[in-house]
Design a protein around this motif. Structure first.
Motif, PDB file in Angstrom:
ATOM      1  N   SER A   1       0.866  -1.182   0.000  1.00 44.71           N
ATOM      2  CA  SER A   1       0.000   0.000   0.000  1.00 44.71           C
ATOM      3  C   SER A   1       0.898   1.226   0.000  1.00 44.71           C
ATOM      4  CB  SER A   1      -0.912   0.017   1.238  1.00 44.71           C
ATOM      5  OG  SER A   1      -1.813   1.121   1.169  1.00 44.71           O
ATOM      6  N   ILE A   2       0.658   2.141  -0.967  1.00 39.05           N
ATOM      7  CA  ILE A   2       1.484   3.342  -1.078  1.00 39.05           C
ATOM      8  C   ILE A   2       0.601   4.572  -1.153  1.00 39.05           C
ATOM      9  CG2 ILE A   2       3.361   2.137  -2.239  1.00 39.05           C
ATOM     10  CD1 ILE A   2       2.394   3.288  -4.892  1.00 39.05           C
ATOM     11  N   THR A   3       1.195   5.732  -0.827  1.00 38.15           N
ATOM     12  CA  THR A   3       0.492   6.998  -1.006  1.00 38.15           C
ATOM     13  C   THR A   3       0.592   7.416  -2.466  1.00 38.15           C
ATOM     14  OG1 THR A   3       2.422   8.406  -0.638  1.00 38.15           O
ATOM     15  CG2 THR A   3       1.203   7.665   1.325  1.00 38.15           C
ATOM     16  N   HIS A   4      -0.132   8.482  -2.828  1.00 33.23           N
ATOM     17  CA  HIS A   4      -0.061   8.979  -4.208  1.00 33.23           C
ATOM     18  C   HIS A   4       1.290   9.640  -4.492  1.00 33.23           C
ATOM     19  CE1 HIS A   4      -4.025   8.498  -6.235  1.00 33.23           C
ATOM     20  NE2 HIS A   4      -4.351   8.151  -5.001  1.00 33.23           N
ATOM     21  N   GLN A   5       2.102   9.827  -3.438  1.00 29.79           N
ATOM     22  CA  GLN A   5       3.461  10.323  -3.656  1.00 29.79           C
ATOM     23  C   GLN A   5       4.460   9.173  -3.736  1.00 29.79           C
ATOM     24  OE1 GLN A   5       1.400  11.841  -1.151  1.00 29.79           O
ATOM     25  NE2 GLN A   5       0.820  13.183  -2.843  1.00 29.79           N
ATOM     26  N   GLY A   6       3.952   7.905  -3.605  1.00 36.00           N
ATOM     27  CA  GLY A   6       4.815   6.750  -3.750  1.00 36.00           C
ATOM     28  C   GLY A   6       5.435   6.237  -2.454  1.00 36.00           C
ATOM     29  N   ILE A   7       4.995   6.745  -1.296  1.00 32.02           N
ATOM     30  CA  ILE A   7       5.558   6.318  -0.016  1.00 32.02           C
ATOM     31  C   ILE A   7       4.883   5.021   0.435  1.00 32.02           C
ATOM     32  CG2 ILE A   7       5.994   6.954   2.377  1.00 32.02           C
ATOM     33  CD1 ILE A   7       7.502   8.612   0.271  1.00 32.02           C
ATOM     34  N   ILE A   8       5.677   4.022   0.795  1.00 29.26           N
ATOM     35  CA  ILE A   8       5.149   2.722   1.231  1.00 29.26           C
ATOM     36  C   ILE A   8       4.601   2.848   2.649  1.00 29.26           C
ATOM     37  CG2 ILE A   8       5.706   0.314   1.730  1.00 29.26           C
ATOM     38  CD1 ILE A   8       7.959   0.553  -0.356  1.00 29.26           C
ATOM     39  N   THR A   9       3.311   2.480   2.823  1.00 31.48           N
ATOM     40  CA  THR A   9       2.680   2.574   4.136  1.00 31.48           C
ATOM     41  C   THR A   9       2.341   1.210   4.725  1.00 31.48           C
ATOM     42  OG1 THR A   9       0.484   2.817   3.122  1.00 31.48           O
ATOM     43  CG2 THR A   9       1.718   4.845   3.623  1.00 31.48           C
TER      44      THR A   9
ATOM     45  N   ILE B   1      -3.033   3.856  -2.564  1.00 30.96           N
ATOM     46  CA  ILE B   1      -3.020   2.965  -3.726  1.00 30.96           C
ATOM     47  C   ILE B   1      -2.626   1.575  -3.233  1.00 30.96           C
ATOM     48  CG2 ILE B   1      -2.056   2.507  -5.997  1.00 30.96           C
ATOM     49  CD1 ILE B   1      -1.271   5.496  -6.104  1.00 30.96           C
ATOM     50  N   ASP B   2      -3.528   0.613  -3.381  1.00 32.72           N
ATOM     51  CA  ASP B   2      -3.236  -0.770  -3.017  1.00 32.72           C
ATOM     52  C   ASP B   2      -2.696  -1.505  -4.246  1.00 32.72           C
ATOM     53  OD1 ASP B   2      -5.856  -1.489  -0.548  1.00 32.72           O
ATOM     54  OD2 ASP B   2      -3.920  -0.490  -0.404  1.00 32.72           O
ATOM     55  N   CYS B   3      -1.603  -2.239  -4.059  1.00 34.87           N
ATOM     56  CA  CYS B   3      -0.951  -2.926  -5.176  1.00 34.87           C
ATOM     57  C   CYS B   3      -0.810  -4.421  -4.864  1.00 34.87           C
ATOM     58  CB  CYS B   3       0.432  -2.337  -5.430  1.00 34.87           C
ATOM     59  SG  CYS B   3       0.425  -0.567  -5.802  1.00 34.87           S
ATOM     60  N   ILE B   4      -1.151  -5.237  -5.837  1.00 38.64           N
ATOM     61  CA  ILE B   4      -0.932  -6.676  -5.761  1.00 38.64           C
ATOM     62  C   ILE B   4       0.188  -7.036  -6.745  1.00 38.64           C
ATOM     63  CG2 ILE B   4      -1.942  -8.940  -6.220  1.00 38.64           C
ATOM     64  CD1 ILE B   4      -2.963  -7.663  -3.675  1.00 38.64           C
ATOM     65  N   LEU B   5       1.186  -7.822  -6.266  1.00 40.73           N
ATOM     66  CA  LEU B   5       2.336  -8.170  -7.093  1.00 40.73           C
ATOM     67  C   LEU B   5       2.466  -9.683  -7.190  1.00 40.73           C
ATOM     68  CD1 LEU B   5       3.429  -5.618  -4.970  1.00 40.73           C
ATOM     69  CD2 LEU B   5       4.904  -5.448  -6.970  1.00 40.73           C
ATOM     70  N   VAL B   6       2.397 -10.193  -8.414  1.00 45.24           N
ATOM     71  CA  VAL B   6       2.529 -11.623  -8.683  1.00 45.24           C
ATOM     72  C   VAL B   6       3.894 -11.865  -9.314  1.00 45.24           C
ATOM     73  CG1 VAL B   6       1.576 -13.603  -9.894  1.00 45.24           C
ATOM     74  CG2 VAL B   6       0.046 -11.837  -9.002  1.00 45.24           C
ATOM     75  N   GLN B   7       4.708 -12.688  -8.664  1.00 49.15           N
ATOM     76  CA  GLN B   7       6.066 -12.932  -9.135  1.00 49.15           C
ATOM     77  C   GLN B   7       6.049 -13.719 -10.445  1.00 49.15           C
ATOM     78  OE1 GLN B   7       8.512 -14.797  -6.237  1.00 49.15           O
ATOM     79  NE2 GLN B   7      10.406 -14.482  -7.358  1.00 49.15           N
ATOM     80  N   MET B   8       6.915 -13.286 -11.394  1.00 46.11           N
ATOM     81  CA  MET B   8       6.995 -13.930 -12.704  1.00 46.11           C
ATOM     82  C   MET B   8       8.012 -15.073 -12.634  1.00 46.11           C
ATOM     83  SD  MET B   8       4.876 -12.432 -14.734  1.00 46.11           S
ATOM     84  CE  MET B   8       5.484 -12.851 -16.354  1.00 46.11           C
ATOM     85  N   SER B   9       7.570 -16.219 -12.107  1.00 46.99           N
ATOM     86  CA  SER B   9       8.486 -17.334 -11.887  1.00 46.99           C
ATOM     87  C   SER B   9       8.874 -18.053 -13.173  1.00 46.99           C
ATOM     88  CB  SER B   9       7.862 -18.331 -10.903  1.00 46.99           C
ATOM     89  OG  SER B   9       6.617 -18.794 -11.406  1.00 46.99           O
ATOM     90  N   LYS B  10       8.102 -17.841 -14.247  1.00 47.78           N
ATOM     91  CA  LYS B  10       8.380 -18.549 -15.501  1.00 47.78           C
ATOM     92  C   LYS B  10       9.025 -17.634 -16.538  1.00 47.78           C
ATOM     93  CE  LYS B  10       4.681 -21.942 -14.975  1.00 47.78           C
ATOM     94  NZ  LYS B  10       3.488 -22.561 -15.595  1.00 47.78           N
TER      95      LYS B  10
END
Length: 332
Positions: free
Chosen positions: A14-22, A102-111
């Motif tokens: 989760s980050i702010t609109h300035q890009g700070i990780i919260t 801004i909530d972000c979901i990250l899926v690792q590209m293992s392939k």
């Protein structure tokens, strides 16, 4: 954080609109080899290479600002050992307890290796087709030219989107979000170098009366013209922005109190002498020059107090926050 989200089979940030990780979940910390303390309150771009920072600026921010979401952005992040980890990122803007995040979901590209092998195989087939038929070569060259054109158009469009996301539509000046980012950067530079800078807030006198008397269209013309005047009298390194309503702000790098006061007086006089649809127009201004210990909030507060003093003193004038301190000491 809900335990299912904490240990979900994908990373969460989760980050702010300035890009700070919260916030972030355990899965992301495990995949990246960080502790929570190492990432909390850091800028997300601190774990990106320059190339990925460019991708983030040219695609992620414009889409979040225009559409409120980003889907399937391919991006690589630096893990705790400095290695590059590829992800597919989905992001969505929302309001939580009155704060935009801004909530972000990250899926690792293992392939990823498999994908690269597929690309190499496809390239080899294309090269064989080039040698097989001259006609196919001509066709593929045409396709390549079209792809390059589309890529150029996309880059130009992204540049326009970035500009639109930081520009006030009415005046053409920078908007409040951009101003706040530049103020943060200027404060960081001040803490590193001690180089002075000043903040100027300008407010149109009796603007409500203008709207009530001449109508909102005339009021908009006044804002547009004042925006042009500010842009014309700003240096390239200055930041001129519309802060909101009839308030404008100027960040003046490398400028101490006396120089900033002179700039403000010139702007005040230029405004008074200009020709307006309303017949006459004046502005009041408040100035604050950055000092040790200042934050964006304290600097704005001091400039705003100086502006209030200008209004209370009869309008059409300039006050520096230092003038308020001197006046208070003189009274004592």
């Amino acid at each position: 954080m809900d335990e299912r989200l904490e240990f979900a089979p994908c990373g969460y940030l989760s980050i702010t609109h300035q890009g700070i990780i919260t916030d972030m979940n355990h899965t992301f910390l495990y995949l990246m080899g960080y502790t929570r303390e190492a990432l909390l309150h850091k800028h997300i771009e601190s774990i990106m290479s320059k190339a990925n920072q460019l991708i983030f600026h040219s695609y992620f921010y414009p889409n979040i600002n225009l559409h409120g979401h980003v889907e399937e952005l391919f991006i690589s992040l630096k893990d705790g050992s400095g290695g590059s980890v590829p992800y597919i990122m989905n992001g969505r803007s929302l309001i939580v307890d009155g704060v935009a995040v801004i909530d972000c979901i990250l899926v690792q590209m293992s392939k990823r290796i498999d994908y690269e092998q597929e690309l190499r195989s496809a390239k080899k087939q294309i090269e064989e087709a080039y040698w097989a038929k001259d006609q196919a070569l001509a066709g593929l060259n045409q396709i390549h030219a079209e792809i390059q054109q589309k890529q150029q158009e996309l880059m130009e469009l992204n540049a326009v989107l970035v500009e639109l996301s930081t520009t006030d539509k009415l005046t053409g000046l920078k908007n409040r979000r951009y101003f706040e980012e530049m103020l943060s950067e200027q404060l960081k530079l001040f803490r590193e170098t001690g180089e002075p800078f000043s903040l100027l807030i300008i407010d149109i006198d009796h603007f409500k009366r203008i709207n009530d008397t001449f109508g909102h269209q005339t009021g908009d013309h006044v804002l547009e013209k004042l925006g042009s005047l500010l842009r014309f009298h700003s240096r390239e390194k200055d930041t001129a922005a519309r802060y909101g309503g009839e308030e404008f702000v100027l960040i003046l790098p490398d400028m101490a109190a006396d120089e900033a006061r002179l700039v403000a007086e010139n702007l005040r006089l230029e405004t008074q002498l200009a020709v307006w649809d309303t017949g006459s127009l004046t502005v009041s201004a408040g100035i604050a020059t950055c000092a040790d210990g200042d934050t964006g909030e304290t600097l704005l507060h001091r400039a705003d107090k100086a502006l209030y003093a200008s209004k209370e003193g009869g309008r059409n004038r300039v006050m520096h926050s230092l003038d308020l301190s001197r006046s208070s000491n003189h009274t004592i």
